[in-house]
Design a protein around this motif. Sequence first.
Motif, PDB file in Angstrom:
ATOM      1  N   LYS A 327       4.470  -3.617  -1.202  1.00  0.00           N
ATOM      2  CA  LYS A 327       4.235  -2.214  -1.532  1.00  0.00           C
ATOM      3  C   LYS A 327       3.746  -1.448  -0.317  1.00  0.00           C
ATOM      4  O   LYS A 327       2.907  -1.930   0.450  1.00  0.00           O
ATOM      5  CB  LYS A 327       3.204  -2.135  -2.664  1.00  0.00           C
ATOM      6  CG  LYS A 327       2.979  -0.727  -3.190  1.00  0.00           C
ATOM      7  CD  LYS A 327       1.964  -0.748  -4.332  1.00  0.00           C
ATOM      8  CE  LYS A 327       1.706   0.667  -4.848  1.00  0.00           C
ATOM      9  NZ  LYS A 327       0.705   0.673  -5.950  1.00  0.00           N
ATOM     10  N   LEU A 328       4.298  -0.244  -0.153  1.00  0.00           N
ATOM     11  CA  LEU A 328       3.889   0.593   0.966  1.00  0.00           C
ATOM     12  C   LEU A 328       2.431   1.004   0.815  1.00  0.00           C
ATOM     13  O   LEU A 328       1.951   1.261  -0.287  1.00  0.00           O
ATOM     14  CB  LEU A 328       4.771   1.842   1.057  1.00  0.00           C
ATOM     15  CG  LEU A 328       6.257   1.623   1.337  1.00  0.00           C
ATOM     16  CD1 LEU A 328       6.983   2.950   1.430  1.00  0.00           C
ATOM     17  CD2 LEU A 328       6.451   0.824   2.614  1.00  0.00           C
ATOM     18  N   GLY A 329       1.733   1.037   1.946  1.00  0.00           N
ATOM     19  CA  GLY A 329       0.327   1.417   1.919  1.00  0.00           C
ATOM     20  C   GLY A 329      -0.616   0.254   1.752  1.00  0.00           C
ATOM     21  O   GLY A 329      -1.833   0.451   1.694  1.00  0.00           O
ATOM     22  N   THR A 330      -0.080  -0.964   1.657  1.00  0.00           N
ATOM     23  CA  THR A 330      -0.926  -2.150   1.501  1.00  0.00           C
ATOM     24  C   THR A 330      -0.760  -3.057   2.716  1.00  0.00           C
ATOM     25  O   THR A 330       0.356  -3.274   3.204  1.00  0.00           O
ATOM     26  CB  THR A 330      -0.562  -2.934   0.233  1.00  0.00           C
ATOM     27  OG1 THR A 330       0.818  -3.350   0.307  1.00  0.00           O
ATOM     28  CG2 THR A 330      -0.753  -2.068  -1.008  1.00  0.00           C
ATOM     29  N   PHE A 331      -1.878  -3.583   3.214  1.00  0.00           N
ATOM     30  CA  PHE A 331      -1.897  -4.547   4.316  1.00  0.00           C
ATOM     31  C   PHE A 331      -1.094  -4.061   5.532  1.00  0.00           C
ATOM     32  O   PHE A 331      -0.324  -4.810   6.137  1.00  0.00           O
ATOM     33  CB  PHE A 331      -1.359  -5.909   3.853  1.00  0.00           C
ATOM     34  CG  PHE A 331      -2.217  -6.556   2.793  1.00  0.00           C
ATOM     35  CD1 PHE A 331      -3.432  -7.138   3.127  1.00  0.00           C
ATOM     36  CD2 PHE A 331      -1.815  -6.558   1.462  1.00  0.00           C
ATOM     37  CE1 PHE A 331      -4.224  -7.727   2.161  1.00  0.00           C
ATOM     38  CE2 PHE A 331      -2.601  -7.153   0.483  1.00  0.00           C
ATOM     39  CZ  PHE A 331      -3.812  -7.737   0.835  1.00  0.00           C
ATOM     40  N   GLY A 332      -1.276  -2.806   5.859  1.00  0.00           N
ATOM     41  CA  GLY A 332      -0.667  -2.276   7.076  1.00  0.00           C
ATOM     42  C   GLY A 332       0.788  -1.874   6.954  1.00  0.00           C
ATOM     43  O   GLY A 332       1.377  -1.423   7.949  1.00  0.00           O
ATOM     44  N   ARG A 333       1.377  -2.016   5.786  1.00  0.00           N
ATOM     45  CA  ARG A 333       2.783  -1.638   5.590  1.00  0.00           C
ATOM     46  C   ARG A 333       2.833  -0.146   5.248  1.00  0.00           C
ATOM     47  O   ARG A 333       2.494   0.255   4.151  1.00  0.00           O
ATOM     48  CB  ARG A 333       3.398  -2.454   4.455  1.00  0.00           C
ATOM     49  CG  ARG A 333       4.820  -2.075   4.108  1.00  0.00           C
ATOM     50  CD  ARG A 333       5.820  -2.778   4.980  1.00  0.00           C
ATOM     51  NE  ARG A 333       5.797  -4.217   4.770  1.00  0.00           N
ATOM     52  CZ  ARG A 333       6.583  -5.071   5.424  1.00  0.00           C
ATOM     53  NH1 ARG A 333       7.442  -4.625   6.312  1.00  0.00           N
ATOM     54  NH2 ARG A 333       6.499  -6.376   5.200  1.00  0.00           N
ATOM     55  N   HIS A 334       3.281   0.678   6.221  1.00  0.00           N
ATOM     56  CA  HIS A 334       3.291   2.121   5.974  1.00  0.00           C
ATOM     57  C   HIS A 334       4.695   2.704   5.887  1.00  0.00           C
ATOM     58  O   HIS A 334       4.859   3.841   5.464  1.00  0.00           O
ATOM     59  CB  HIS A 334       2.493   2.847   7.073  1.00  0.00           C
ATOM     60  CG  HIS A 334       3.145   2.830   8.414  1.00  0.00           C
ATOM     61  ND1 HIS A 334       3.393   3.976   9.131  1.00  0.00           N
ATOM     62  CD2 HIS A 334       3.596   1.807   9.173  1.00  0.00           C
ATOM     63  CE1 HIS A 334       3.969   3.657  10.274  1.00  0.00           C
ATOM     64  NE2 HIS A 334       4.097   2.361  10.324  1.00  0.00           N
ATOM     65  N   LYS A 335       5.721   1.919   6.249  1.00  0.00           N
ATOM     66  CA  LYS A 335       7.094   2.388   6.127  1.00  0.00           C
ATOM     67  C   LYS A 335       8.015   1.209   5.830  1.00  0.00           C
ATOM     68  O   LYS A 335       7.675   0.063   6.111  1.00  0.00           O
ATOM     69  CB  LYS A 335       7.545   3.104   7.404  1.00  0.00           C
ATOM     70  CG  LYS A 335       6.826   4.438   7.623  1.00  0.00           C
ATOM     71  CD  LYS A 335       7.425   5.221   8.763  1.00  0.00           C
ATOM     72  CE  LYS A 335       6.689   6.560   8.910  1.00  0.00           C
ATOM     73  NZ  LYS A 335       7.212   7.350  10.042  1.00  0.00           N
TER      74      LYS A 335
END
Length: 518
Positions: A327-335
């Motif tokens: 999921k975007l916005g979790t654990f540094g995943r922004h895109k």
Amino acid sequence: MNLRQNTFTKGQYRNLFKDHSFEEDSVYYTANCILEGRLNVLAKLRENIPAALWFLKSFGLDLTSLELIDDAGEYVELNFTGECSESVEEKSRKVREILYVLDKFNASDALYHELSILDKNLPRSYLIKKVRAEINCQLQVFTMVNNQGAYVSIRNELINVVSRKLEKLSMVYSLYLDTTSTMNSFTVKISGDGAKFTRHNNFVQMNMAVIMDDSDETANSPISCHTIAMAKGNEDYDSLDAAFRDVFSDINNLLKESSIVIKDTCCSFKYVLSGDMKFLLTVMGLKSASATYCCIYCHINKNDRHDMSFDIDYFEKLSQRRPTSEKLGTFGRHKPPLLDFQINDIIIDELHLFLRISDRLLKPLVEYLYNLDCKAKIAGYSPVHVSTFVKAVQSLGMSFNVYVDSEKPKPQIELSSLNALERLTILHSIDVTDFICGTIEDKKIVSTLWQLFIDTYEQICTFGEDLCVSSTTVFELAKNFVNSYLESSVVMPGINDRVTPYMHILEATSSPHKMNLE
């Protein structure tokens, strides 16, 4: 005159023209022109004979070769099967080498034409132009949408590279390659990196390397590296997405094909993505290396990277392993990721791993020596610590120096650029204890730090080749190195207690080197 003879001594040329008042060099040049003219006759015959014997088709016959006899009684054979490809193949190595030099130094065709006249051993200029045109026909270059870069079809390039490898194998081993042969399995490494070409221009380049097996000696050489795309711009997510959109689409489509039929041979492929930390984090849609969760393989917090109490199986747990899609916005995943590689198929480039960690060993040492020089100046002594270290490195045959910008509130120290081999030579050849002004225990701590890094790096390089080296051995060495690094911060303040992402890669069980070599 024998048509096949193409070498005469100057004495033979002199006798040939003894009744004429020519200079010796003029005779040599004129005789060469006569020989070239006779050889050109053979070339014209080879070109026009098929048209003259057109009626052979009416009788169901194909012209493959024609044998003639000249005035000297020697046979001359003209071959008409694959004439163009054979002539290029025979001279391709020398011609391609010359073509590479001409392109590298931006030499004109007019210059080479003059050189070929002076040296008759050089291939004729028309052959250089011919091979260049054939290479250009094989390579279809596309322009990027913003006209700031170019790329080639990675699928076509892969087929061309594998075709040449299969041809080479068939000639060397003279065997039939079937779908069960292990030589039909290839590893395709796709890599990328950004570089600063000028003060104001940055470029991002993507390359492809095709590796057949572990015994492939050219696997990591420039010969096996093929550029597939290059674009002008910064190495950030939006720039890469805009410039390399078509390239990424081609790569993602290629990832769906596990095998391709090339020259009637079914070839299977394993695709891996390689590069430095910045490139890999960017294309996978993760935040920068300074983010809280920046590991591309796991969910470890940057404040926990110094904790070496984890066992070898800790990072393989589902709670720690980073999934391919999250999921975007979790654990540094922004895109969203730009490429559809699985996490286990992503490899940190070994060269960047070595360079970035060695930076954290060499620069803190120079900063430590600079602080000693500053204290020596205050005490009225001559500052010799940095200069002594510089002379020690220069004695190894390297162009090395230290630059200090003292105009800023905190002096900025920069070192001369060193390649990986030079850094490794420094780590092996220089006794770091000679430059540590402290207790015997302090010297031992820093010396142990350097030696542990050398041992860890060498074990990584030989992993899979030396049966005595196991993943557990590498893991324990990496843990000891990180612990020693943290301990050295007491001796050299330039070494802080922050464990870098590259150091974390060393000790994490999801190490890309381990996955790559296993």
